[in-house]
Motif scaffolding. Sequence first.
Motif, mmCIF file in Angstrom:
data_model
loop_
_atom_site.group_PDB
_atom_site.id
_atom_site.type_symbol
_atom_site.label_atom_id
_atom_site.label_comp_id
_atom_site.label_asym_id
_atom_site.label_seq_id
_atom_site.Cartn_x
_atom_site.Cartn_y
_atom_site.Cartn_z
ATOM 1 N N ALA A 25 -3.541 -1.361 6.042
ATOM 2 C CA ALA A 25 -2.125 -1.045 6.283
ATOM 3 C C ALA A 25 -1.242 -2.204 5.817
ATOM 4 C CB ALA A 25 -1.899 -0.763 7.764
ATOM 5 N N ASP A 26 -1.675 -3.433 6.055
ATOM 6 C CA ASP A 26 -0.879 -4.594 5.640
ATOM 7 C C ASP A 26 -0.797 -4.702 4.125
ATOM 8 O OD1 ASP A 26 -0.200 -5.356 8.172
ATOM 9 O OD2 ASP A 26 -1.884 -6.729 8.427
ATOM 10 N N THR A 27 -1.923 -4.434 3.460
ATOM 11 C CA THR A 27 -1.934 -4.458 1.998
ATOM 12 C C THR A 27 -0.925 -3.448 1.449
ATOM 13 O OG1 THR A 27 -4.263 -5.057 1.962
ATOM 14 C CG2 THR A 27 -3.391 -4.090 -0.049
ATOM 15 N N ILE A 28 -0.942 -2.257 2.050
ATOM 16 C CA ILE A 28 -0.042 -1.195 1.595
ATOM 17 C C ILE A 28 1.413 -1.595 1.858
ATOM 18 C CG2 ILE A 28 0.669 1.198 2.020
ATOM 19 C CD1 ILE A 28 -2.342 1.799 2.582
ATOM 20 N N ALA A 29 1.680 -2.096 3.068
ATOM 21 C CA ALA A 29 3.051 -2.499 3.405
ATOM 22 C C ALA A 29 3.531 -3.612 2.476
ATOM 23 C CB ALA A 29 3.120 -2.940 4.867
ATOM 24 N N ASP A 30 2.665 -4.601 2.212
ATOM 25 C CA ASP A 30 3.042 -5.706 1.317
ATOM 26 C C ASP A 30 3.346 -5.186 -0.086
ATOM 27 O OD1 ASP A 30 2.707 -7.452 3.363
ATOM 28 O OD2 ASP A 30 0.758 -8.223 2.704
ATOM 29 N N ASP A 31 2.503 -4.277 -0.555
ATOM 30 C CA ASP A 31 2.688 -3.745 -1.904
ATOM 31 C C ASP A 31 3.992 -2.954 -1.993
ATOM 32 O OD1 ASP A 31 1.431 -3.430 -4.594
ATOM 33 O OD2 ASP A 31 1.634 -1.301 -4.078
ATOM 34 N N ILE A 32 4.269 -2.148 -0.976
ATOM 35 C CA ILE A 32 5.509 -1.357 -0.967
ATOM 36 C C ILE A 32 6.723 -2.290 -0.933
ATOM 37 C CG2 ILE A 32 6.930 0.177 0.462
ATOM 38 C CD1 ILE A 32 4.339 1.639 1.228
#
Length: 211
Positions: free
Chosen positions: A198-205
């Motif tokens: 989830a953090d990877t996705i949030a950071d990427d977004i």
Amino acid sequence: MSPAVQMRLIRIIILSIVAFIIGAGWAFWDIRNNPGASIDKGSRSVPVAGVKIGGPFTLTDHNGKVVTDQDYAGSYKLIYFGFTFCPSICPTELQKMTKAMNALGEQSKAVQPLFITIDPERDTVDVMKDYISLFGSRFVGLTGTTDQIGDVLKSYRVFAQKAQDPSMDEYTMDHSSFIYFMSPEGDLLAIYRVQDSADTIADDIRRRIFQ
Ligand code: NI
């Protein structure tokens, strides 16, 4: 975990890998034939430049309202394809999307999370409404006729197929599992995989929208 469930998980993982390899091969072919296309090497997500994924759709939301892709044209979209009877992977991925939205805080207002069923036969409006409420108030669940769902699965290159598990009365679905991140204009920006947190996705977004 029973051996039957284990076998199913293994089969789903293998199918996801096959779907990924097909997608990656297709992307490579497309990039070679479109020299202008470039791969965003800064992202941990799957390279997707030049790949035509997504398109117009007409579906019914979890409140029974007929909607099209244009209803979400003003927002970035996080889209997951799955089914409400899925025992493990779908709920895990949907929970991950909710976590990523929470991690984005205020910035999550720019993003609309969508859950599109691959199993319209069982995932009626009412079933979708109950299920989607488990994942927070921002989520929209979408179902439709077999043809409408078939069209949207095709345009997002989603693999989905009925499967009979001998240990269960009801059929289940084998399916690819990716989270699609789409621009307000409906272009594919990134694909997140089961192993992306989830953090990877949030950071990427955050990086893609706000930096
Ligand atoms: Ni699933």
